[in-house]
Write an enzyme that holds these catalytic residues in place. Structure first.
Site, short mmCIF file in Angstrom:
data_model
loop_
_atom_site.label_atom_id
_atom_site.label_comp_id
_atom_site.label_asym_id
_atom_site.label_seq_id
_atom_site.Cartn_x
_atom_site.Cartn_y
_atom_site.Cartn_z
N SER A 1 48.58 -29.24 -3.93
CA SER A 1 46.78 -29.45 -3.74
C SER A 1 46.14 -27.70 -3.01
O SER A 1 44.94 -28.08 -3.58
CB SER A 1 46.64 -30.19 -2.47
OG SER A 1 47.62 -29.68 -1.38
N ASP B 1 40.28 -29.43 6.72
CA ASP B 1 40.88 -30.91 7.20
C ASP B 1 42.30 -30.25 8.17
O ASP B 1 42.54 -31.60 7.92
CB ASP B 1 40.70 -31.45 6.76
CG ASP B 1 42.15 -31.27 4.74
OD1 ASP B 1 43.21 -30.03 5.21
OD2 ASP B 1 42.18 -32.08 3.80
N HIS C 1 44.30 -28.56 4.54
CA HIS C 1 43.53 -26.97 3.09
C HIS C 1 42.75 -26.19 3.73
O HIS C 1 41.75 -26.70 4.82
CB HIS C 1 42.96 -27.91 2.58
CG HIS C 1 43.96 -29.03 1.80
ND1 HIS C 1 44.09 -30.56 2.83
CD2 HIS C 1 45.30 -28.88 0.82
CE1 HIS C 1 45.43 -31.16 1.76
NE2 HIS C 1 46.52 -30.50 1.13
#
Length: 399
Positions: A41, A363, A366
């Protein structure tokens, strides 16, 4: 890094005491016609969003104004790579509604690991698209892309060519304009940012020593992936090491042995120690591959140092406490998930900070766009790379 919800210069330069010089004209930038990215991610531009659960607001709000498949308020480092090279943002390979693949494709998937995990679908935030599957997707993409340019039908020793050559300037409805030219695959930049989820998954289930012992097997899989790509014609590799996982806010929040093993920055230093050992062995592996793959240019990029420098000097760089995060911060502490919303007089209001650019973490897992931009600015110039080549000259060879 994937969505493991709980933590989850030219001319002359010195390197190791050895003076080395760029061969050829070091002032010339590399002309990369495409980028092919492999990762999790940290660099997923829409694969998980297209395949499983769509990335929801307020992700994307800072730059795109809406969710764009990235688990971030805006752009990722891979987006800044594309910008620096003058290329469009990469479309996720799994996103059929993207902007096309004429300048490369992104095989990164949020939650991806190097080694396959025992999961189904997107269980526990771990993606089934481990690195070996990403490489398989690439080989299929390359084969099918090339097939659009040249098709040979051979019967009884006689071959008939159907279609146009790669040098043809005429357009066609065959989809050729949507994929790279066959010769672009060998000229492209191949980027890697993966491995942190393997460590994170290990920290969840086994001891730190056991995670450390698993590093050689993880790196063997990365080495194999690079060798497969080299066999497919890849020549220029830009390989990120793994970041300080112990400094992610969720790592520190859910670490069960506080205050033990917490450093002065609030990071879990035992997890960072394992990440640094991973990076030490990764750097050695890249060095060995240089000997095994004589026509490859492999750049090892010390993203760990850039990220840790930002975290340890966050306030001097204009950020708030790096263990705080913007999305999901919540009035009830750090227990809210990014995307939680309430209806206020018919308007959906998200639990998000007022100014994401002040936060290192978006968050809790990330990095924010502002942090990604800061990190990109500190790794693209080559000062944290081995060999010390900037991104725009990664195709050159040092001797």
């Amino acid at each position: 890094m994937g969505m493991l919800w709980w933590v989850l210069l030219l001319g002359f330069s010195w390197n190791g005491g050895e003076r080395r010089m760029v061969m050829g004209n070091s002032n010339n930038k590399c002309e990369f016609p495409a980028i092919f990215n492999f990762g999790d991610s940290n660099s997923d531009t829409g694969a998980i969003s297209a395949s499983f659960s769509q990335v929801a607001p307020p992700n994307g709000e800072t730059f795109f104004g809406k969710p764009m498949g990235r688990v971030c308020d805006g752009r990722l480092i891979v987006d800044f790579i594309a910008e620096t090279l003058g290329l469009p943002y990469l479309t996720a390979y799994l996103d059929s509604l993207g902007n096309g693949f004429s300048h490369g494709a992104n095989f990164a998937t949020a939650g991806s690991t190097v080694r396959p995990q025992n999961v189904t679908l997107f269980q526990g935030g771990v993606s089934p698209f481990s690195l070996n599957y990403q490489v398989l997707q690439f080989t299929q993409f390359k084969s099918r892309s090339s097939f659009l340019y040249i098709k040979d039908i051979c019967l009884e020793g006689r071959c008939i060519r159907i279609g146009e050559s790669a040098n043809s300037s005429s357009s066609s409805s065959s989809g050729k304009t949507n994929v790279p030219k066959p010769e672009d695959f060998s000229k492209a930049l191949y980027t890697f940012d993966i491995g942190q989820n393997d460590l994170a998954a290990g920290f969840r289930t086994i001891s730190d020593d056991a995670v450390r012992a698993s590093i050689p097997q993880i790196l063997a899989s990365i080495s194999q992936a690079i060798q497969v790509l080299y066999g497919e014609g890849a020549r220029t590799f830009w390989i990120h090491n793994t970041g300080p996982i112990g400094c992610l806010p969720f790592s520190a929040m859910y670490y069960p042995f506080k205050p033990r093993n917490i450093d002065k920055y609030g990071c879990v230093y035992t997890q960072n120690d394992v990440a640094q050992e991973f990076n030490r062995q990764l750097k050695l592996m890249v060095s060995q591959l240089r000997e095994q793959l004589p026509h490859a240019e492999l750049t090892y990029v010390d993203v760990y140092s850039a990220k840790f420098n930002l975290i340890s000097h966050a306030k001097e760089e204009g950020f708030v406490d790096p263990l705080k995060f913007c999305c999901g911060y919540g009035k009830d502490g750090y227990n809210a998930w990014c995307g939680r919303s309430t209806n206020v007089n018919g308007t959906i209001v998200y639990d998000v900070c007022d100014k994401a650019s002040m936060y290192v973490s978006w968050d809790g897992i990330h990095y924010s766009e502002a942090a990604n931009r800061w990190i990109a600015n500190h790794i693209f110039n080559g000062q944290l790379s081995e060999p010390p080549l900037p991104l725009t000259q990664a195709c050159h060879r040092l001797t």
